[in-house]
Design an enzyme around this catalytic site. Structure first.
Site, mmCIF file in Angstrom:
data_model
loop_
_atom_site.group_PDB
_atom_site.id
_atom_site.type_symbol
_atom_site.label_atom_id
_atom_site.label_comp_id
_atom_site.label_asym_id
_atom_site.label_seq_id
_atom_site.Cartn_x
_atom_site.Cartn_y
_atom_site.Cartn_z
ATOM 1 N N SER A 84 7.031 -28.319 88.576
ATOM 2 C CA SER A 84 6.387 -28.629 89.843
ATOM 3 C C SER A 84 6.186 -30.133 90.007
ATOM 4 C CB SER A 84 5.068 -27.858 89.956
ATOM 5 O OG SER A 84 4.528 -27.983 91.251
ATOM 6 N N ASP A 97 7.327 -31.980 96.933
ATOM 7 C CA ASP A 97 7.316 -32.217 95.489
ATOM 8 C C ASP A 97 8.644 -31.759 94.877
ATOM 9 O OD1 ASP A 97 6.933 -29.468 95.613
ATOM 10 O OD2 ASP A 97 5.394 -29.416 94.074
ATOM 11 N N ASP A 155 7.741 -26.742 96.779
ATOM 12 C CA ASP A 155 6.815 -25.704 97.235
ATOM 13 C C ASP A 155 5.536 -26.316 97.810
ATOM 14 O OD1 ASP A 155 5.657 -26.546 94.859
ATOM 15 O OD2 ASP A 155 5.413 -24.541 94.016
#
Length: 566
Positions: free
Chosen positions: A143, A300, A304
């Site tokens: 992430s 990012d 998401d």
């Protein structure tokens, strides 16, 4: 000592990755370095795996990835007849390699695997699981973590991140599986030729993008709006999907931040590639000022989450995740009422650490608010609950304060492609009224009151750090504070023991403590994916200066209570 036995065992292996062998040799005799890599296994939780890249059982490498996949394969084969899986990856270091290794292990276990042939956003993985009828999905990503990290997000048959029950089952199998001798591994080329690994075709990618476009609230609004946009994928997976969707909406004046346009797992211009962080946004902000653009969007690395800034009075203004969630609720609600598409008994779902301003806005429109634990899987669970009841049309929006949004049930995770589309559409709608999103936000504060929501994170690295975090949480449970900054604590909720129902679904126990302080709240929780303790502040005051002063005073007390006063 077991740590050194495992270290020496790794040293004795003919490792496929020479970089891992060099790393192991370089730390010989360095007790702290050896201990940090081998004192534990990477924890497999509801977010899967996440850790620093490198050699050892406490690192992300091909061996820990293979073992996790073998463990998940064992769980899947015990639960399903002929399960299949989907696999995706982002731009991080070794992401494509780990994705292939994941596919090889699944294929060797007789689990047909659909593998994206190019980096794709996290929601595209969730979509593939659902569209292809898979029993599971894996996305290789960390992430928004720094470049030294990578991770392994695990999904269930609903396209939702796995439950605690499944995570525990996988972790149990990990502990029983030797990462050198206990893993089945197929030859990649042979698996491709034999069809046990199948590359996902362009048709499915286009279906995902088309499905996102169906979530437009006012289709066609952007074509003549004249929006001038700056976009950055932060060297991640968002570029293709976001630009495709915005182009199909009719937005043509888009400048991509050149230093952050193409995939690069080193993230050279933003060491912490998180759109919540000013440093990651700075290149885009500079370009917004230079070009006089209306809007900055930043997704990012796994696309998401999406962050936003607007040019207001000649200067860029960052809009927080909480603020954007509130703006979207208001825009979607008033548009759907005007268009005659507002469902009966509409529902918005948000996490408990997200702003209570959303509750005030929803009350204005007669929208039910469901507050879930942190983690979009819990929002996905509520979408599934509505779908099971044949009431999926009631769902308007799910959001988290950490810049995650989703307006449709086509996936079960936050979607920055959808979020980017809705934000641009909303900006075009306000532009037609002679306003920007900053002015719209100011009007909202005037109407509903000044809310200040901030999160502070405190890092605790290594084994000692994890123990210290656990000690802090235990201490807070034994002796909860009676006041903060002179304001009485009127209620304490321990989500470890108090598990309310949300939309008919019982919340699972969670290591979260919540304190009601005046008109606001303070929530303390360890991060599920990073060695951090997070403190969420929600303050309501007559104006921003008063809110900031109140937050600063409470923060000072909190840091004393946590034993980390500066």
């Amino acid at each position: 000592m077991q740590i050194y036995e495992e270290y020496r065992r790794w040293l004795s292996q003919e490792l496929e990755d020479p970089a891992l062998a060099r790393e192991l040799q370089a730390i010989e005799g360095k007790d702290e370095e050896v201990n940090d890599r081998f004192y534990t296994d990477l924890e497999f939780g509801t977010a899967g795996l996440r850790g620093v890249l490198g050699a050892g059982t406490n690192r992300m490498n091909i061996y820990t990835v293979r073992r996790a996949t073998q463990a998940y394969a064992d769980v899947l084969l015990a639960r399903f007849d002929a399960p299949t899986a989907a696999v995706a990856y982002d731009s991080r270091i070794n992401s494509e390699l780990f994705a292939r290794e994941t596919a090889r292990v699944f294929a060797a276990n007789g689990i047909k695997t659909y593998l994206y042939g190019e980096l794709m956003p996290t929601p595209a993985l969730s979509y593939a699981v659902r569209e292809l009828g898979c029993a599971a999905g894996i996305n290789i990503t960390a992430s928004h973590n720094p470049s030294k990290y990578n991770g392994y997000k695990a999904y269930d048959e609903n396209g939702c991140q796995i439950t605690g029950e499944t995570a525990n089952a996988v972790m149990a199998r990990i502990k029983e599986t030797d990462l050198f001798t206990g893993v089945k591994l197929a030859d990649y080329d042979a698996a491709i030729a034999g069809g046990t690994i199948q590359i996902i075709q362009e048709e499915l990618i286009q279906k995902f993008l088309d499905r996102v476009l169906e979530e437009q609230v006012n289709p066609g609004l952007c074509k003549d709006a004249g929006l001038k946009l700056v976009y950055t994928p932060l060297n991640g997976a968002g570029r293709r999907s976001v630009l495709t969707v915005l182009g199909k909406m009719g937005i043509t004046d888009i400048t991509v931040v050149p230093e952050q346009e193409w995939p690069d797992g080193n993230f050279p211009t933003c060491p912490y590639p998180n759109p919540e962080i000013l440093e990651a946004m700075q290149k885009g902000l500079d370009l917004v000022e230079k070009l006089g653009a209306d809007l900055l969007l930043a997704t990012d690395p796994d696309c998401d989450r999406v962050g936003t800034a607007v040019l207001q009075n000649g200067a860029p203004r960052l809009i927080t995740g909480n603020e954007m969630g509130c703006l979207l609720i208001d825009y979607i609600a008033r548009s759907r009422i005007k268009n005659g598409t507002m469902p009966k008994n509409p529902v918005v779902v948000k996490s408990i650490v997200s702003t209570s301003m959303a509750d005030a806005i929803c009350q204005e429109y007669g929208i039910e608010v469901r507050n879930t634990l942190t983690g979009f899987k819990y929002i996905g669970e509520q979408i599934a609950k509505l779908e099971e009841a044949g009431e999926e049309d009631r769902y308007l929006l799910g959001f988290e304060e950490s810049y995650g949004y989703l307006s449709g049930g086509y996936v079960r995770d936050k979607d920055a492609v959808d979020g980017s589309m809705l934000i641009c559409e909303m900006a075009a709608w306000y532009r037609a009224q002679g306003k920007d999103l900053g002015e719209a936000l100011d009007e909202m504060y005037e109407k509903f009151g000044r809310y200040l929501n901030q999160v502070d994170s405190y890092t605790f690295e290594g084994a000692d750090g994890m123990a210290r975090m656990a000690g802090i949480m235990e201490s807070l449970r034994k002796e909860p504070p009676k006041a903060m900054a002179g304001v009485p604590v009127t209620a304490v909720t321990d989500y470890q023991t108090a598990c309310p129902d949300v939309g008919g679904v019982k919340m699972p126990p969670a290591n979260v403590l919540s304190y009601t302080v005046g008109e606001g709240s303070v929530i303390v929780r360890p991060s599920g994916t990073e060695p951090k303790l997070k403190v969420y502040y929600s303050i309501k005051a007559p104006g921003l200066p008063e809110a900031k002063a109140q937050k600063a005073a409470i923060q000072e007390d909190i840091e004393k209570i946590l034993g980390i006063a500066k």
